[in-house]
Scaffold this motif. Structure first.
Motif, short mmCIF file in Angstrom:
data_model
loop_
_atom_site.label_atom_id
_atom_site.label_comp_id
_atom_site.label_asym_id
_atom_site.label_seq_id
_atom_site.Cartn_x
_atom_site.Cartn_y
_atom_site.Cartn_z
N SER A 1 52.72 43.21 41.31
CA SER A 1 52.10 42.35 42.32
C SER A 1 50.84 43.00 42.87
O SER A 1 50.63 44.22 42.72
CB SER A 1 53.09 42.10 43.47
OG SER A 1 53.27 43.29 44.22
N LYS A 2 50.04 42.21 43.52
CA LYS A 2 48.83 42.71 44.19
C LYS A 2 49.21 43.80 45.19
O LYS A 2 48.55 44.84 45.26
CB LYS A 2 48.12 41.55 44.89
CG LYS A 2 46.88 41.97 45.64
CD LYS A 2 46.23 40.79 46.35
CE LYS A 2 45.02 41.28 47.12
NZ LYS A 2 44.52 40.31 48.05
N GLU A 3 50.28 43.59 45.94
CA GLU A 3 50.72 44.56 46.96
C GLU A 3 51.16 45.88 46.33
O GLU A 3 50.86 46.95 46.85
CB GLU A 3 51.86 43.97 47.80
CG GLU A 3 51.45 42.78 48.66
CD GLU A 3 51.26 41.47 47.88
OE1 GLU A 3 50.50 40.62 48.38
OE2 GLU A 3 51.85 41.31 46.79
N GLU B 1 47.92 47.65 45.16
CA GLU B 1 47.22 48.21 46.32
C GLU B 1 47.96 49.43 46.87
O GLU B 1 47.33 50.41 47.26
CB GLU B 1 47.06 47.15 47.40
CG GLU B 1 46.06 46.08 47.04
CD GLU B 1 46.02 44.92 48.01
OE1 GLU B 1 46.94 44.79 48.86
OE2 GLU B 1 45.05 44.13 47.92
N GLU C 1 45.30 39.09 35.90
CA GLU C 1 45.49 39.16 37.36
C GLU C 1 45.73 40.60 37.82
O GLU C 1 45.17 41.04 38.83
CB GLU C 1 46.67 38.26 37.77
CG GLU C 1 46.84 38.13 39.26
CD GLU C 1 45.76 37.30 39.94
OE1 GLU C 1 45.67 37.37 41.18
OE2 GLU C 1 44.99 36.59 39.27
N GLU C 2 46.54 41.34 37.07
CA GLU C 2 46.79 42.75 37.41
C GLU C 2 45.49 43.55 37.32
O GLU C 2 45.21 44.38 38.18
CB GLU C 2 47.82 43.36 36.47
CG GLU C 2 49.24 42.91 36.69
CD GLU C 2 50.16 43.45 35.62
OE1 GLU C 2 51.15 44.12 35.98
OE2 GLU C 2 49.89 43.21 34.41
N LYS D 1 42.41 42.43 37.63
CA LYS D 1 41.56 42.05 38.76
C LYS D 1 42.03 42.75 40.04
O LYS D 1 41.23 43.31 40.79
CB LYS D 1 41.58 40.54 38.97
CG LYS D 1 40.73 40.08 40.16
CD LYS D 1 40.98 38.65 40.53
CE LYS D 1 42.18 38.65 41.43
NZ LYS D 1 42.50 37.51 42.20
N ASN D 2 43.34 42.73 40.27
CA ASN D 2 43.89 43.37 41.48
C ASN D 2 43.68 44.88 41.47
O ASN D 2 43.39 45.47 42.52
CB ASN D 2 45.37 43.03 41.64
CG ASN D 2 45.58 41.57 41.98
OD1 ASN D 2 44.72 40.93 42.59
ND2 ASN D 2 46.72 41.04 41.60
N MET E 1 39.93 45.50 42.27
CA MET E 1 39.62 45.29 43.68
C MET E 1 40.27 46.36 44.56
O MET E 1 39.66 46.82 45.54
CB MET E 1 40.06 43.90 44.13
CG MET E 1 39.24 42.78 43.49
SD MET E 1 37.43 43.05 43.54
CE MET E 1 37.14 43.15 45.29
N ALA E 2 41.47 46.81 44.20
CA ALA E 2 42.12 47.89 44.97
C ALA E 2 41.29 49.17 44.87
O ALA E 2 41.14 49.89 45.86
CB ALA E 2 43.54 48.12 44.47
#
Length: 161
Positions: free
Chosen positions: A17-19, A22, A53-54, A56-57, A60-61
């Motif tokens: 997940s994004k969380e 991060e 998606e991973e 991209k996340n 960005m992280a």
């Protein structure tokens, strides 16, 4: 959250997940995750991959984990020359002045102590009176005046906020 759970999740082929992404980036940057655990996670990522998606996340992280430098005060067309890898640091010392001579504005942040040859910054500092440890305002002024400026990343470099 727990880094071991994240490692196991990716090892088993699940999507992070994004969380979670991060969490591991921020905790590693803050020295709360040891290198061996990050190495395990990176190995799991290498073997299992990241979906779009991973990726991209993760990107960005990583972007949000550090300081950003605002170059909006530099006039004209801004040009970036990123590392090509390898040993020797030949391209920055040749390409950056060429770009500036062609009208591009290049504010370059380079590294130190890269391998046995040293980094670009190490080479430039061997030139008497050459300064790479300058305030952000001076870098922007230099780039606006002559088209090129080179600094290095350091904890001391706080004027970029």
């Amino acid at each position: 959250m727990n880094i071991v759970d994240i490692i196991e999740k990716k090892r088993d082929g699940s999507i992070l997940s994004k969380e979670e992404i991060e969490y591991f980036v921020n905790e590693y940057v803050n020295n709360n995750i040891p290198d061996y655990q990050m190495s395990s996670l990176l190995m799991a990522i290498y073997f299992r991959g990241l979906n779009d998606e991973e990726l991209k996340n993760l990107t960005m992280a990583m972007v949000n984990s550090g300081e950003r430098i605002d170059l909006s005060a530099i006039e004209g067309i801004k040009v970036d020359k990123h590392s090509t890898g390898g040993v020797g640091d030949k391209t920055t010392l040749i390409i950056a002045p060429i770009l500036a001579a062609c009208g591009g504005k290049i504010a370059k942040m380079s590294g130190r102590g890269l391998g046995f040859t040293g980094g670009t910054v190490d080479k430039l500092e061997s030139i008497q009176n050459y300064k790479v440890d300058i305030p952000m305002e001076d870098l922007i002024k230099q780039v606006n005046e002559i088209g090129i400026g080179l600094i290095y990343q350091s904890r001391k470099f706080n004027s970029c906020r």
